[in-house]
Design a protein around this motif. Sequence first.
Motif, PDB file in Angstrom:
ATOM      1  N   ASP A  74       0.819  -1.223   0.000  1.00 29.82           N
ATOM      2  CA  ASP A  74       0.000   0.000   0.000  1.00 29.82           C
ATOM      3  C   ASP A  74       0.846   1.264   0.000  1.00 29.82           C
ATOM      4  OD1 ASP A  74      -2.329  -1.491   0.022  1.00 29.82           O
ATOM      5  OD2 ASP A  74      -2.581  -1.337   2.197  1.00 29.82           O
ATOM      6  N   ASP A  75       2.096   1.178   0.453  1.00 33.49           N
ATOM      7  CA  ASP A  75       2.984   2.340   0.510  1.00 33.49           C
ATOM      8  C   ASP A  75       3.760   2.561  -0.786  1.00 33.49           C
ATOM      9  OD1 ASP A  75       2.466   2.955   3.324  1.00 33.49           O
ATOM     10  OD2 ASP A  75       3.506   1.061   3.713  1.00 33.49           O
ATOM     11  N   VAL A  76       3.684   1.616  -1.716  1.00 35.82           N
ATOM     12  CA  VAL A  76       4.422   1.715  -2.976  1.00 35.82           C
ATOM     13  C   VAL A  76       3.747   2.737  -3.881  1.00 35.82           C
ATOM     14  CG1 VAL A  76       5.109   0.461  -5.064  1.00 35.82           C
ATOM     15  CG2 VAL A  76       5.297  -0.635  -2.813  1.00 35.82           C
ATOM     16  N   VAL A  77       4.547   3.684  -4.389  1.00 35.66           N
ATOM     17  CA  VAL A  77       4.009   4.721  -5.269  1.00 35.66           C
ATOM     18  C   VAL A  77       4.499   4.588  -6.705  1.00 35.66           C
ATOM     19  CG1 VAL A  77       3.626   6.394  -3.423  1.00 35.66           C
ATOM     20  CG2 VAL A  77       5.812   6.376  -4.620  1.00 35.66           C
ATOM     21  N   ASP A  78       5.635   3.910  -6.901  1.00 28.82           N
ATOM     22  CA  ASP A  78       6.203   3.798  -8.246  1.00 28.82           C
ATOM     23  C   ASP A  78       6.817   2.414  -8.422  1.00 28.82           C
ATOM     24  OD1 ASP A  78       6.979   5.139 -10.796  1.00 28.82           O
ATOM     25  OD2 ASP A  78       9.002   4.697 -10.071  1.00 28.82           O
ATOM     26  N   VAL A  79       6.534   1.799  -9.567  1.00 24.42           N
ATOM     27  CA  VAL A  79       7.023   0.453  -9.871  1.00 24.42           C
ATOM     28  C   VAL A  79       7.651   0.448 -11.258  1.00 24.42           C
ATOM     29  CG1 VAL A  79       6.374  -1.970 -10.222  1.00 24.42           C
ATOM     30  CG2 VAL A  79       5.118  -0.580  -8.575  1.00 24.42           C
ATOM     31  N   THR A  80       8.795  -0.209 -11.365  1.00 26.41           N
ATOM     32  CA  THR A  80       9.384  -0.491 -12.674  1.00 26.41           C
ATOM     33  C   THR A  80       9.543  -2.000 -12.765  1.00 26.41           C
ATOM     34  OG1 THR A  80      10.613   1.594 -12.623  1.00 26.41           O
ATOM     35  CG2 THR A  80      11.299  -0.028 -14.247  1.00 26.41           C
ATOM     36  N   VAL A  81       8.982  -2.579 -13.823  1.00 33.34           N
ATOM     37  CA  VAL A  81       9.072  -4.013 -14.049  1.00 33.34           C
ATOM     38  C   VAL A  81       9.890  -4.235 -15.316  1.00 33.34           C
ATOM     39  CG1 VAL A  81       7.784  -6.141 -14.521  1.00 33.34           C
ATOM     40  CG2 VAL A  81       6.822  -4.423 -12.991  1.00 33.34           C
ATOM     41  N   PHE A  82      10.927  -5.038 -15.182  1.00 31.88           N
ATOM     42  CA  PHE A  82      11.769  -5.411 -16.314  1.00 31.88           C
ATOM     43  C   PHE A  82      11.421  -6.844 -16.689  1.00 31.88           C
ATOM     44  CE2 PHE A  82      14.036  -2.406 -13.658  1.00 31.88           C
ATOM     45  CZ  PHE A  82      14.454  -1.440 -14.562  1.00 31.88           C
ATOM     46  N   LEU A  83      11.163  -7.077 -17.983  1.00 35.01           N
ATOM     47  CA  LEU A  83      10.774  -8.416 -18.470  1.00 35.01           C
ATOM     48  C   LEU A  83      11.656  -8.800 -19.648  1.00 35.01           C
ATOM     49  CD1 LEU A  83       6.940  -7.758 -18.616  1.00 35.01           C
ATOM     50  CD2 LEU A  83       8.113  -9.152 -16.925  1.00 35.01           C
ATOM     51  N   VAL A  84      12.081 -10.062 -19.690  1.00 28.40           N
ATOM     52  CA  VAL A  84      12.913 -10.500 -20.811  1.00 28.40           C
ATOM     53  C   VAL A  84      12.099 -10.847 -22.058  1.00 28.40           C
ATOM     54  CG1 VAL A  84      14.891 -11.268 -19.460  1.00 28.40           C
ATOM     55  CG2 VAL A  84      13.069 -12.877 -19.965  1.00 28.40           C
ATOM     56  N   ASP A  85      10.820 -11.182 -21.909  1.00 28.79           N
ATOM     57  CA  ASP A  85      10.011 -11.550 -23.078  1.00 28.79           C
ATOM     58  C   ASP A  85       8.570 -11.088 -22.861  1.00 28.79           C
ATOM     59  OD1 ASP A  85       8.985 -12.625 -25.383  1.00 28.79           O
ATOM     60  OD2 ASP A  85       9.540 -14.704 -24.911  1.00 28.79           O
ATOM     61  N   GLU A 103      -6.576  -3.671  -4.667  1.00 27.31           N
ATOM     62  CA  GLU A 103      -7.498  -2.864  -5.472  1.00 27.31           C
ATOM     63  C   GLU A 103      -6.896  -1.505  -5.819  1.00 27.31           C
ATOM     64  OE1 GLU A 103     -10.461  -4.122  -6.496  1.00 27.31           O
ATOM     65  OE2 GLU A 103      -9.819  -5.973  -5.510  1.00 27.31           O
ATOM     66  N   ALA A 104      -7.527  -0.831  -6.790  1.00 34.42           N
ATOM     67  CA  ALA A 104      -7.117   0.512  -7.195  1.00 34.42           C
ATOM     68  C   ALA A 104      -7.322   1.480  -6.032  1.00 34.42           C
ATOM     69  CB  ALA A 104      -7.932   0.945  -8.410  1.00 34.42           C
ATOM     70  N   PRO A 105      -6.588   2.546  -5.952  1.00 35.62           N
ATOM     71  CA  PRO A 105      -5.645   3.026  -6.963  1.00 35.62           C
ATOM     72  C   PRO A 105      -4.324   2.253  -6.896  1.00 35.62           C
ATOM     73  CG  PRO A 105      -5.645   4.537  -5.117  1.00 35.62           C
ATOM     74  CD  PRO A 105      -6.680   3.485  -4.817  1.00 35.62           C
ATOM     75  N   TYR A 106      -3.794   1.980  -8.073  1.00 36.80           N
ATOM     76  CA  TYR A 106      -2.547   1.246  -8.191  1.00 36.80           C
ATOM     77  C   TYR A 106      -1.375   2.223  -8.224  1.00 36.80           C
ATOM     78  CZ  TYR A 106      -5.932  -2.213  -9.704  1.00 36.80           C
ATOM     79  OH  TYR A 106      -7.013  -3.046  -9.762  1.00 36.80           O
ATOM     80  N   PRO A 107      -0.163   1.735  -7.948  1.00 33.83           N
ATOM     81  CA  PRO A 107       0.997   2.622  -8.073  1.00 33.83           C
ATOM     82  C   PRO A 107       1.275   2.944  -9.545  1.00 33.83           C
ATOM     83  CG  PRO A 107       1.673   0.383  -7.491  1.00 33.83           C
ATOM     84  CD  PRO A 107       0.188   0.403  -7.479  1.00 33.83           C
ATOM     85  N   ALA A 108       2.056   3.989  -9.758  1.00 33.81           N
ATOM     86  CA  ALA A 108       2.522   4.287 -11.111  1.00 33.81           C
ATOM     87  C   ALA A 108       3.393   3.116 -11.565  1.00 33.81           C
ATOM     88  CB  ALA A 108       3.326   5.584 -11.111  1.00 33.81           C
ATOM     89  N   LEU A 109       3.374   2.800 -12.853  1.00 28.83           N
ATOM     90  CA  LEU A 109       4.097   1.632 -13.333  1.00 28.83           C
ATOM     91  C   LEU A 109       4.768   1.909 -14.668  1.00 28.83           C
ATOM     92  CD1 LEU A 109       3.759  -1.919 -12.967  1.00 28.83           C
ATOM     93  CD2 LEU A 109       3.205  -1.273 -15.292  1.00 28.83           C
ATOM     94  N   THR A 110       5.991   1.431 -14.794  1.00 31.38           N
ATOM     95  CA  THR A 110       6.709   1.456 -16.061  1.00 31.38           C
ATOM     96  C   THR A 110       7.166   0.037 -16.344  1.00 31.38           C
ATOM     97  OG1 THR A 110       7.513   3.696 -15.644  1.00 31.38           O
ATOM     98  CG2 THR A 110       8.687   2.419 -17.309  1.00 31.38           C
ATOM     99  N   GLY A 111       6.861  -0.456 -17.538  1.00 25.35           N
ATOM    100  CA  GLY A 111       7.309  -1.778 -17.953  1.00 25.35           C
ATOM    101  C   GLY A 111       8.393  -1.635 -19.002  1.00 25.35           C
ATOM    102  N   VAL A 112       9.468  -2.399 -18.855  1.00 24.23           N
ATOM    103  CA  VAL A 112      10.599  -2.303 -19.756  1.00 24.23           C
ATOM    104  C   VAL A 112      10.979  -3.695 -20.238  1.00 24.23           C
ATOM    105  CG1 VAL A 112      13.000  -1.543 -19.994  1.00 24.23           C
ATOM    106  CG2 VAL A 112      11.465  -0.313 -18.442  1.00 24.23           C
ATOM    107  N   GLY A 113      11.047  -3.855 -21.554  1.00 29.86           N
ATOM    108  CA  GLY A 113      11.534  -5.109 -22.122  1.00 29.86           C
ATOM    109  C   GLY A 113      13.051  -5.080 -22.168  1.00 29.86           C
TER     110      GLY A 113
END
Length: 139
Positions: A74-85, A103-113
């Motif tokens: 619940d304290d997470v405000v920003d997420v970066t997820v790195f995925l290989v595929d 449940e929403a609101p969700y943290p901000a998220l960036t996904g990176v391949g």
Amino acid sequence: MHSPLRDAVFPPGRHALYERHRYSPAVRCGGWLFVSGQVGSREDGSPEPDLDAQVHRAFQNLQAVLQAAGCSFDDVVDVTVFLVDPPQQLERIWRILPSYWGEAPYPALTGVGVTWLSGFILEIKVIAKLPPETQKPEL
């Protein structure tokens, strides 16, 4: 040199990867928690072989670091997820996320391949706001 304005956070059962690669799982600084990328590693540093198990383990490892700092998802405000595929794995991973994010609101998220994660399928890096009772006074 150690800075008095930041301190490292280690969960119980330190993973071999922290020592092997010389990094802290998280650093507390200025009311924030900066969590290093967490992967689906066992305590010996080896990856879980199954995709779903590796995703669950990555979130369990992340949860352990958050808890060691007095935080939760619940304290997470920003997420970066790195995925290989991402094209092959994203939908399976996204089905697992609600059991951790809630449940929403969700943290901000960036996904990176990416092309390589040292044998892992994904890595999750977050920034969390420390609850007031867990913050250390600034010097």
